[in-house]
Design a protein around this motif. Structure first.
Motif, PDB file in Angstrom:
ATOM      1  N   THR A 356       0.946  -1.354  -0.142  1.00  0.00           N
ATOM      2  CA  THR A 356       0.104  -0.016  -0.063  1.00  0.00           C
ATOM      3  C   THR A 356       1.015   1.257  -0.139  1.00  0.00           C
ATOM      4  OG1 THR A 356      -1.703  -1.330   1.188  1.00  0.00           O
ATOM      5  CG2 THR A 356      -1.736   1.144   1.144  1.00  0.00           C
ATOM      6  N   MET A 357       2.124   1.214   0.798  1.00  0.00           N
ATOM      7  CA  MET A 357       3.062   2.229   0.916  1.00  0.00           C
ATOM      8  C   MET A 357       3.430   2.593  -0.673  1.00  0.00           C
ATOM      9  SD  MET A 357       4.560   1.598   4.616  1.00  0.00           S
ATOM     10  CE  MET A 357       5.727   2.952   4.578  1.00  0.00           C
ATOM     11  N   GLU A 358       3.894   1.379  -1.174  1.00  0.00           N
ATOM     12  CA  GLU A 358       4.566   1.656  -2.488  1.00  0.00           C
ATOM     13  C   GLU A 358       3.368   2.030  -3.338  1.00  0.00           C
ATOM     14  OE1 GLU A 358       7.921  -1.841  -2.913  1.00  0.00           O
ATOM     15  OE2 GLU A 358       5.791  -2.385  -3.162  1.00  0.00           O
ATOM     16  N   LYS A 359       2.282   1.641  -3.463  1.00  0.00           N
ATOM     17  CA  LYS A 359       1.294   2.136  -4.343  1.00  0.00           C
ATOM     18  C   LYS A 359       0.757   3.561  -4.324  1.00  0.00           C
ATOM     19  CE  LYS A 359      -3.309   0.899  -6.395  1.00  0.00           C
ATOM     20  NZ  LYS A 359      -4.531  -0.199  -6.117  1.00  0.00           N
ATOM     21  N   TYR A 360       0.591   3.978  -2.959  1.00  0.00           N
ATOM     22  CA  TYR A 360       0.096   5.377  -2.649  1.00  0.00           C
ATOM     23  C   TYR A 360       1.043   6.357  -2.045  1.00  0.00           C
ATOM     24  CZ  TYR A 360      -4.365   3.002  -3.219  1.00  0.00           C
ATOM     25  OH  TYR A 360      -5.407   2.115  -3.872  1.00  0.00           O
ATOM     26  N   GLY A 361       2.043   5.889  -1.819  1.00  0.00           N
ATOM     27  CA  GLY A 361       3.183   6.619  -1.346  1.00  0.00           C
ATOM     28  C   GLY A 361       3.491   7.932  -2.349  1.00  0.00           C
ATOM     29  N   ASP A 362       3.540   9.303  -1.737  1.00  0.00           N
ATOM     30  CA  ASP A 362       3.945  10.284  -2.569  1.00  0.00           C
ATOM     31  C   ASP A 362       4.613  11.576  -1.777  1.00  0.00           C
ATOM     32  OD1 ASP A 362       3.502  12.945  -3.878  1.00  0.00           O
ATOM     33  OD2 ASP A 362       1.837  12.361  -4.925  1.00  0.00           O
ATOM     34  N   THR A 363       5.699  11.665  -2.084  1.00  0.00           N
ATOM     35  CA  THR A 363       6.734  12.317  -1.398  1.00  0.00           C
ATOM     36  C   THR A 363       6.262  13.877  -1.105  1.00  0.00           C
ATOM     37  OG1 THR A 363       8.046  12.843  -3.176  1.00  0.00           O
ATOM     38  CG2 THR A 363       8.688  11.043  -1.610  1.00  0.00           C
ATOM     39  N   ALA A 364       5.573  14.192  -2.131  1.00  0.00           N
ATOM     40  CA  ALA A 364       4.729  15.674  -2.150  1.00  0.00           C
ATOM     41  C   ALA A 364       3.564  15.747  -1.073  1.00  0.00           C
ATOM     42  CB  ALA A 364       4.773  16.056  -3.319  1.00  0.00           C
ATOM     43  N   TYR A 365       2.863  14.905  -1.489  1.00  0.00           N
ATOM     44  CA  TYR A 365       1.725  14.760  -0.881  1.00  0.00           C
ATOM     45  C   TYR A 365       1.529  13.431   0.120  1.00  0.00           C
ATOM     46  CZ  TYR A 365      -0.114  18.224  -3.949  1.00  0.00           C
ATOM     47  OH  TYR A 365      -0.150  19.382  -4.741  1.00  0.00           O
ATOM     48  N   GLN A 366       2.049  13.734   1.336  1.00  0.00           N
ATOM     49  CA  GLN A 366       2.454  12.840   2.266  1.00  0.00           C
ATOM     50  C   GLN A 366       1.331  12.404   3.279  1.00  0.00           C
ATOM     51  OE1 GLN A 366       5.948  13.566   4.434  1.00  0.00           O
ATOM     52  NE2 GLN A 366       7.033  14.188   2.609  1.00  0.00           N
ATOM     53  N   THR A 367       0.005  13.066   2.914  1.00  0.00           N
ATOM     54  CA  THR A 367      -1.079  12.618   3.725  1.00  0.00           C
ATOM     55  C   THR A 367      -1.512  11.394   3.094  1.00  0.00           C
ATOM     56  OG1 THR A 367      -2.131  13.990   2.220  1.00  0.00           O
ATOM     57  CG2 THR A 367      -2.009  14.924   4.397  1.00  0.00           C
ATOM     58  N   SER A 368      -1.003  10.953   1.879  1.00  0.00           N
ATOM     59  CA  SER A 368      -1.328   9.700   1.419  1.00  0.00           C
ATOM     60  C   SER A 368      -1.035   8.679   2.052  1.00  0.00           C
ATOM     61  CB  SER A 368      -0.774   9.442   0.157  1.00  0.00           C
ATOM     62  OG  SER A 368       0.708   9.706   0.194  1.00  0.00           O
ATOM     63  N   ILE A 369      -0.003   8.764   3.174  1.00  0.00           N
ATOM     64  CA  ILE A 369       0.432   7.632   4.021  1.00  0.00           C
ATOM     65  C   ILE A 369      -0.651   7.207   4.696  1.00  0.00           C
ATOM     66  CG2 ILE A 369       1.095   9.011   6.023  1.00  0.00           C
ATOM     67  CD1 ILE A 369       3.025   5.822   4.359  1.00  0.00           C
ATOM     68  N   ILE A 370      -1.890   7.886   4.953  1.00  0.00           N
ATOM     69  CA  ILE A 370      -3.010   7.562   5.824  1.00  0.00           C
ATOM     70  C   ILE A 370      -3.611   6.503   5.085  1.00  0.00           C
ATOM     71  CG2 ILE A 370      -5.180   8.324   6.468  1.00  0.00           C
ATOM     72  CD1 ILE A 370      -4.066  11.342   6.739  1.00  0.00           C
ATOM     73  N   LYS A 371      -3.560   5.935   4.002  1.00  0.00           N
ATOM     74  CA  LYS A 371      -4.153   4.840   3.199  1.00  0.00           C
ATOM     75  C   LYS A 371      -3.668   3.499   3.832  1.00  0.00           C
ATOM     76  CE  LYS A 371      -4.872   7.114  -1.065  1.00  0.00           C
ATOM     77  NZ  LYS A 371      -6.441   7.329  -1.061  1.00  0.00           N
ATOM     78  N   ILE A 372      -2.603   3.449   4.587  1.00  0.00           N
ATOM     79  CA  ILE A 372      -1.835   2.457   5.265  1.00  0.00           C
ATOM     80  C   ILE A 372      -2.678   1.957   6.499  1.00  0.00           C
ATOM     81  CG2 ILE A 372       0.368   2.640   4.350  1.00  0.00           C
ATOM     82  CD1 ILE A 372       1.325   2.810   7.342  1.00  0.00           C
ATOM     83  N   PHE A 373      -3.519   2.740   7.264  1.00  0.00           N
ATOM     84  CA  PHE A 373      -3.968   2.833   8.309  1.00  0.00           C
ATOM     85  C   PHE A 373      -4.966   1.385   8.721  1.00  0.00           C
ATOM     86  CE2 PHE A 373      -1.985   6.775   9.441  1.00  0.00           C
ATOM     87  CZ  PHE A 373      -1.119   6.428  10.543  1.00  0.00           C
ATOM     88  N   PRO A 374      -5.931   1.483   7.414  1.00  0.00           N
ATOM     89  CA  PRO A 374      -6.846   0.231   7.653  1.00  0.00           C
ATOM     90  C   PRO A 374      -6.179  -1.114   7.844  1.00  0.00           C
ATOM     91  CG  PRO A 374      -7.731   1.997   5.953  1.00  0.00           C
ATOM     92  CD  PRO A 374      -6.226   2.154   6.624  1.00  0.00           C
ATOM     93  N   ASN A 375      -5.208  -1.375   7.104  1.00  0.00           N
ATOM     94  CA  ASN A 375      -4.253  -2.441   7.117  1.00  0.00           C
ATOM     95  C   ASN A 375      -3.601  -2.728   8.378  1.00  0.00           C
ATOM     96  OD1 ASN A 375      -5.391  -3.433   4.515  1.00  0.00           O
ATOM     97  ND2 ASN A 375      -3.846  -2.495   3.513  1.00  0.00           N
TER      98      ASN A 375
END
Length: 397
Positions: A356-375
């Protein structure tokens, strides 16, 4: 003579603002304290792909494509996160800065080199900047001032603003070392590598950049030299330092963005840097675009609301990203080495989280890391991280 706009600082953000303003027929002068554009260099030169998608930037300055990174815990364990496509680029920063300045000049923007703004007086219809140029004092009249002077905030401190939080960085350009992957940076976390930030290795052309940032009470050279002696010698016996340079990195921004009656602040000077990684060019460019748009409106009817609304507009554009990285940095700084090792052990046990981190990670928009929390919270090993929840809550306060 009264300029429409005087920009303090001829770095990429200041020059890009000059380019945009000149294109909009705003009579613009840029004050640059050095005698040439792009030097001395201070940073890694890493810039998100989003910047090249959104702005007219010189692609010929790209020297390396980055798709991810190796992230090392204090114990030496690592997570490799790599996307299928480029996430960011490493630039030739000297060339990058020069080309943007050339674009600004071709659009009609003027430059004054060896010129440092040291004060300002405000009048009813304009302001007068007090400027030191080659040891002499001169006075420049302008309707609006845009401060893009970078992290040192020399002019801003001259007019009474406070010193803001920052890190001290040092970087070596080194030969004799092969990065683990020329499409990845290496990030080293923990007290052995840095106090208050992290240490990094990045590909740069056919060599590598080794850098670190630390809290101001520490010496970054000590960490770099120890790392070469204790870690890199395992990978190469012949490492040569070709060049060294340093600077400061603002963190925990944004800071002041508007000072009445007519001063806007942008880029590093405004703290538009991600507190997690230190990168600030992308949000600096976004801020420059917003600032010039508001300045253009102001010059049409002199309604000062256009200037005072500037901070609201930048916050709407990228404020939540800066806030998120500020909270994340506070959380990271509160962790000890054992905490980092624990987090790494949990992540390495959960392949879904890494994917999930590889798919959604974005060094500019780091709020994308929130997507890992459900897993993360549904994983069996999440219970190991519960002692860190209290630390996270403190970071939110």
């Amino acid at each position: 003579m009264i300029w429409d706009l005087v920009i303090i600082g001829g770095g990429p953000v200041g020059s890009y603002a000059g380019y945009l303003s000149a294109k909009n027929n705003i009579k613009t002068l840029i004050l640059e304290e050095h005698d040439k554009i792009g030097e001395p260099i201070h940073c890694l030169g890493k810039l998100s792909v989003h910047a090249f998608e959104e702005f007219h930037l010189p692609k010929e300055t790209i020297v390396n494509n980055l798709k991810g990174g190796y992230f090392f815990s204090p114990s030496g364990e690592y997570l490799k996160l790599k996307k299928d496509s480029s996430d960011s680029f490493i630039l030739d920063r000297i060339l990058f800065d020069k080309i943007i300045a050339e674009k600004a000049e071709k659009s009609g923007c003027s430059y004054s080199f060896n010129s440092k703004a040291i004060g300002v007086n405000h009048y009813e219809n304009h302001s007068t900047l007090i400027v030191e140029e080659k040891g002499k004092t001169k006075y420049i009249n302008t309707k609006v001032i845009l401060v893009a002077e970078g992290a040192k905030r020399q002019f801003l401190r001259k007019i009474g603003l406070k010193i803001r939080p920052y890190l001290v960085s040092l970087q070596y350009e080194i030969s004799g070392l092969n990065p683990l992957d020329r499409e990845c940076v290496e990030v080293y976390l923990g007290s052995t590598y840095s106090q208050g930030f992290f240490l990094w290795i990045s590909p740069f052309k056919n060599i590598a950049k080794l850098g670190v940032a630390v809290n101001p009470s520490y010496n970054p050279k000590v960490f770099l030299d120890n790392f070469i002696r204790n870690k890199l010698k395992e990978r190469s016996e012949k490492i040569y330092i070709e060049k060294a340079y340093g600077g400061i990195i603002p963190i925990f921004g944004p800071y002041e963005e508007f000072i009445p009656p007519n001063i806007l602040i942008v880029g590093d000077a405004a703290g538009y840097n991600k507190s997690t990684t230190g990168g600030g060019i992308y949000f600096g460019l976004k801020g420059a675009e917003i600032a010039v748009n508001q300045i253009k409106k102001y010059l049409e009817d002199y309604n000062k609301a256009y200037l005072s609304d500037y901070p609201k507009l930048t916050h709407r554009s990228f404020g939540k990203e800066l806030t998120f990285t500020k909270v994340a940095r506070k959380f990271l700084n509160s962790l000890c080495d054992d905490d980092f090792n624990l987090i790494w052990s949990v992540l390495k046990e959960n392949d879904k989280i890494v994917k999930t981190m590889e798919k959604y990670g974005d060094t500019a928009y780091q709020t994308s890391i929130i997507k890992i929390f459900p897993n993360l919270i549904t994983s069996k090993s999440f219970v190991k991280l519960l002692p860190l929840i209290k630390t996270l809550i403190k970071s939110l306060l």
